[in-house]
Every structure is written in C-alpha cells, then in structure tokens.
Design a protein around this motif. Structure first.
Motif, PDB file in Angstrom:
ATOM      1  N   ARG A 356       0.818  -1.204   0.000  1.00  0.00           N
ATOM      2  CA  ARG A 356       0.000   0.000   0.000  1.00  0.00           C
ATOM      3  C   ARG A 356       0.860   1.266   0.000  1.00  0.00           C
ATOM      4  O   ARG A 356       0.542   2.238  -0.702  1.00  0.00           O
ATOM      5  N   ILE A 357       1.940   1.262   0.761  1.00  0.00           N
ATOM      6  CA  ILE A 357       2.814   2.443   0.796  1.00  0.00           C
ATOM      7  C   ILE A 357       3.508   2.615  -0.549  1.00  0.00           C
ATOM      8  O   ILE A 357       3.628   3.739  -1.066  1.00  0.00           O
ATOM      9  N   ALA A 358       3.964   1.519  -1.148  1.00  0.00           N
ATOM     10  CA  ALA A 358       4.607   1.604  -2.466  1.00  0.00           C
ATOM     11  C   ALA A 358       3.636   2.144  -3.506  1.00  0.00           C
ATOM     12  O   ALA A 358       4.025   2.900  -4.416  1.00  0.00           O
ATOM     13  N   ALA A 359       2.356   1.788  -3.381  1.00  0.00           N
ATOM     14  CA  ALA A 359       1.350   2.223  -4.357  1.00  0.00           C
ATOM     15  C   ALA A 359       1.062   3.716  -4.269  1.00  0.00           C
ATOM     16  O   ALA A 359       0.532   4.293  -5.227  1.00  0.00           O
ATOM     17  N   GLY A 361       3.205   5.982  -4.410  1.00  0.00           N
ATOM     18  CA  GLY A 361       4.036   6.543  -5.467  1.00  0.00           C
ATOM     19  C   GLY A 361       5.106   7.497  -4.995  1.00  0.00           C
ATOM     20  O   GLY A 361       5.959   7.909  -5.787  1.00  0.00           O
ATOM     21  N   ASP A 362       5.101   7.859  -3.724  1.00  0.00           N
ATOM     22  CA  ASP A 362       6.081   8.805  -3.190  1.00  0.00           C
ATOM     23  C   ASP A 362       7.220   8.128  -2.440  1.00  0.00           C
ATOM     24  O   ASP A 362       8.162   8.807  -2.029  1.00  0.00           O
ATOM     25  N   PHE A 363       7.139   6.811  -2.237  1.00  0.00           N
ATOM     26  CA  PHE A 363       8.082   6.142  -1.348  1.00  0.00           C
ATOM     27  C   PHE A 363       8.770   4.964  -2.025  1.00  0.00           C
ATOM     28  O   PHE A 363       8.229   4.349  -2.946  1.00  0.00           O
ATOM     29  N   ARG A 364       9.947   4.661  -1.491  1.00  0.00           N
ATOM     30  CA  ARG A 364      10.693   3.458  -1.858  1.00  0.00           C
ATOM     31  C   ARG A 364      10.753   2.558  -0.645  1.00  0.00           C
ATOM     32  O   ARG A 364      11.121   2.991   0.452  1.00  0.00           O
ATOM     33  N   ILE A 365      10.365   1.306  -0.799  1.00  0.00           N
ATOM     34  CA  ILE A 365      10.420   0.333   0.288  1.00  0.00           C
ATOM     35  C   ILE A 365      11.841  -0.222   0.392  1.00  0.00           C
ATOM     36  O   ILE A 365      12.459  -0.572  -0.612  1.00  0.00           O
ATOM     37  N   ILE A 366      12.360  -0.300   1.602  1.00  0.00           N
ATOM     38  CA  ILE A 366      13.705  -0.840   1.829  1.00  0.00           C
ATOM     39  C   ILE A 366      13.583  -2.333   2.097  1.00  0.00           C
ATOM     40  O   ILE A 366      12.976  -2.754   3.080  1.00  0.00           O
ATOM     41  N   GLY A 367      14.143  -3.130   1.200  1.00  0.00           N
ATOM     42  CA  GLY A 367      14.020  -4.573   1.314  1.00  0.00           C
ATOM     43  C   GLY A 367      12.935  -5.105   0.402  1.00  0.00           C
ATOM     44  O   GLY A 367      12.209  -4.353  -0.254  1.00  0.00           O
ATOM     45  N   SER A 368      12.824  -6.420   0.373  1.00  0.00           N
ATOM     46  CA  SER A 368      11.823  -7.073  -0.467  1.00  0.00           C
ATOM     47  C   SER A 368      11.296  -8.307   0.238  1.00  0.00           C
ATOM     48  O   SER A 368      11.824  -8.726   1.270  1.00  0.00           O
TER      49      SER A 368
END
Length: 466
Positions: A356-359, A361-368
């Motif tokens: 949801r945070i990635a969607a 559009g303003d953020f990059r998630i650290i890790g996968s």
C-alpha cells in the motif's frame, strides 16, 4: 434569583466540596518540585495521574516501539497478581525460580543449544548484552593470561547497525569499540566487513538479528565461517554474540532453516527481548549461553541473606516476578505453533502495508519479500519533494495520532533518512488500510504547504525499547 441560578461559592467552599466529591486535584497544580505537605484521596491521586497520561500517545498507535503494547486479559491478570513477588528471592519463591529455568531451557532448545546450558532473566536486552559482553571479556582475558600475554587492550567488533548499548558497554567496561560504518546502500555487515578489524585482542564479534533501522540481519553465518577460518589459519579464538533482541522470537518461526544461532560453532551467547516479539510487557530480557562453560565462574555471585545460598548473575537485583511468569504464560499459552501463527500474521500485514505504501508513489520500500526481515516496513521518500520524512512523521502524529518514527542512519550513511512502521499483532488489516490512507493524505497536505519546520537531527527517535 431565578430558578436554576445559584450563588458562586467562595474558594473555601470549593475546597470543602472538592474534598467531599473527590475533585481536589482539579483545584491544585500537580505536585512537582517537592512532596506535597498533605496527601489526597486515593481517587484524586488516580484521576490526577489519569489526566496527566492523557497527554501521552496511544500505545496502540505507537508504530515506533518494538516493545509489546497489548497482552491478553488472562496474561494481564498474571502480571497484576504477581507484582509484589520478588524475582530474586529464590528462597521464598522457589517455583518462580523454577519457572525462570524452564523459560531458559525452552529458549536454549529454540536456539538449538547442543547440550546442557545456562542463562539468566534480565530487565531487558540492554542488561543481557552487558552481561553477555562481560562474559566475552572475561573469557578472552582468561585465555590471554593462560598464554602469558597482555590483557590491557581488549576490543569488540560490531557494525553501525547495533543498538547504542554496545557502545555503552565499551565505554563503561573499557573495551575498544571497532565499529564498522554502514554504507548508503548497505545497512548490515558481513565477513568482508569484519575481517580487517579482528586480531588477537578481539574479545568477540557482535552480530545483529533484526536491526533497529531496517529489520534485516547481519550475515551471521558468513561471519561464523570467517571466524572458523581465522581460528584454523591464525589461531584466533574469536566468538560471536548474537544480539537477537528483536529477531530471536521471529526467525525461529518465520525462517526456521536460517542458521544464525547455536547451530553455528562460533556463536557462544544470544540475547533476546521477551518484551518485544516475545509478546510480554516491559521489562523482560533473556541471555542464553551455548554451554555452561561460556559463563565464567567469577561473574557469578553467591549470597545467603535472603534465606538460603543463592547464585546471582545480574546487574539488577530486586525486581518483580510478573514478567518472568508472563513469559512462561505465553510459552504455554501459544506453544510453537501459536508463535508461528502470530509471526506469520504480522508478516502478512507488514507485506500488505508495504504494498500500500509503495502504491502511493512517493516512497521506496527498503528490502523485499525475498529478504529475511522483522515484521515491519522501512521506507523513504523517492524523488524530489518540498518536505522530508520528518515532516511526514510529524503530519501523521498531528493529524491522526500515529507514531511512525523518522530517523537517520549511523555514519557513514547518516544523510540517509528512513521511516519505519512496526507491524505488531495490534495492527490488523483494517488498521493497515487506515494507516496507508493517512500516509497518502499526509503527503498530499505536505505537497501543498511544504516543510513543517527546520529539520533538527536531535528529534531522531527510533523507539527500540532495549
């Protein structure tokens, strides 16, 4: 005087009424610099404290802290009914002492100890780390003395991803800290980082399982292989202490095949926080040794002034038994499968929050999802904005009461700003949806009005709860 009108009472009348109706605390400032001359009714004292605490944040919205903020009513009853029972008084409370030992044995088994071992309950991981690191120093000193070598220059190797308690230990107990700096694109350490810092004066390497900053783990297996090789090639006997404050109750259930514990030969001691993912209220920590011999005899003290001769290996002495008993309650309440279910639930909600945070559009998630990680979401702004992560955190707190920390990484990555949301059992699916919507709304507001204030690094708070 018309019906419904009453004369205003003078202050002495108000005082009398306050005493009668239990509202005295409304007419006085809260006691501050000295003990009040007179006490107040129990209900007044309770309500005074209640009003003060209304200004605190709501624990259920505190996504900064790793510490447990909710337990079952039955567990709360266990806690409340045993606050008066002194954990250290083994003579008078022998069953409490036995329950502590049961917890130690269960944790040793969970961490794959190869045989009979020992450990201790602590106030939290800070105390456990102090005791574990003291054991490393004592064992190193004994080896050096037996070889007739100098013992005045001990050092300890660890990464910049550790909790501050490791630097405290080095300062308090006169050990040289050899800190491996983090890099802008690398937030944990591995064998190549460790090797240049290890020598004959190294008392040990501290490796982290579940870092405060991003929730990932150091390459503990790789560091173990390095130390095995250095022992074979150069005769360096360097052990590992695993700081599993957060990860010790996560990895065994989410990543059971990952070797980070006593399955690795150089791992001699492990600390874990019961009051984090052990699901107990603060403060309870645990220190577990690989073997009994890893605890030096002269760090254990004996006393008999509580009724019988007892051995103690703690920095603190008297403390309540509640959290030890609450930990055992959780062990027997949930069992292995219950803990696994809880960890998998938190992980599923963390992954949903990351999506949801990635969607937004303003953020990059650290890790996968492919990486081993605590149930949390670490993220940072991507691209150019007229606000930063600290502004987003402030906006979330001001508008919706969310406590989502913003912070910078240690040197040499201290220009990197990160936000982090712990996804504990209290943050269910619907709350995840609400949080993600609120983060998106905060970004929209900030895009219109820009930064909230000059950025001050002294406001950095990671909320670790060691």
């Amino acid at each position: 005087m018309t019906s419904g009108e009453y004369p205003s009472p003078v202050m002495s009348d108000l005082d009398a009424l306050a005493r009668e109706y239990g509202n005295r605390f409304l007419l006085e400032p809260a006691p501050d610099h000295r003990l009040p001359r007179h006490g107040m009714r129990a209900v007044d004292a309770m309500r005074l404290l209640g009003e003060e605490l209304l200004l605190d944040g709501l624990p259920m919205r505190n996504l900064a802290t790793f510490v447990t903020t909710w337990m079952e009513p039955e567990a709360q009853r266990v806690v409340a009914e045993n606050l008066h029972r002194n954990y250290i008084d083994h003579a008078e409370y022998p069953r409490t002492a036995e329950i502590e030992q049961r917890c130690i044995r269960m944790l040793a088994d969970l961490f794959h100890a190869p045989g009979e071992t020992t450990g201790t309950r602590t106030q939290g991981s800070s105390e456990a780390i102090m005791l574990g690191a003291l054991s490393l120093k004592w064992k190193w000193r004994a080896r050096r003395e037996a070889a007739g070598k100098d013992t005045t220059r001990p050092n300890l190797v660890f990464g910049g991803d550790v909790h501050v308690v490791w630097e405290k230990f080095c300062r308090y107990f006169e050990v040289e800290p050899r800190i491996i700096a983090l890099q802008p694109d690398k937030y944990v350490i591995g064998p190549a980082d460790v090797e240049p810092h290890v020598d004959e004066n190294t008392i040990g390497v501290a490796a982290v399982l579940g870092t405060t900053f991003t929730g990932h783990a150091d390459d503990i297996a790789g560091i173990n292989d390095l130390l095995v090789r250095l022992n074979e090639e150069r005769g360096l006997d360097v052990p590992i202490h695993v700081d599993a404050a957060s990860g010790g109750f996560v990895w065994p259930f989410l990543y059971p095949d990952s070797e980070w514990d006593f399955r690795l030969s150089r791992v001699r001691s492990i600390n874990v926080s019961g009051h984090k993912f052990g699901l107990v209220y603060p403060g309870i920590g645990w220190l577990i040794f690989r073997e009994r011999g890893d605890l030096p005899d002269d760090l254990v003290f004996y006393e008999n002034y509580l009724g019988k001769r007892d051995a103690t290996f703690t920095l603190n002495f008297s403390t309540g038994s509640s959290m030890v008993l609450a930990q055992y309650y959780n062990f027997v309440r949930f069992g292995h499968e219950g803990y696994r279910y809880i960890m998998e639930t938190m992980q599923a909600n963390a992954r949903h929050l990351a999506e949801r945070i990635a969607a937004i559009g303003d953020f990059r998630i650290i890790g996968s999802e492919k990486e081993e990680q605590l149930p949390l979401v670490a993220f940072q702004l991507a691209g150019d904005h007229n606000y930063d992560e600290f502004d987003v955190a402030s906006q979330l707190a001001a508008e919706r009461g969310w406590m989502v920390p913003a912070y910078t990484l240690p040197p040499k990555a201290d220009h990197i700003k990160i936000m982090r949301a712990l996804v504990k059992l209290t943050l269910g699916h619907s709350m995840v949806e609400t949080l993600a919507d609120d983060i998106a709304a905060a970004c929209q507001v900030l895009a219109e009005k820009g930064t909230l204030h000059p950025h001050d690094r002294s406001r950095v708070k990671t909320g670790t709860g060691y």
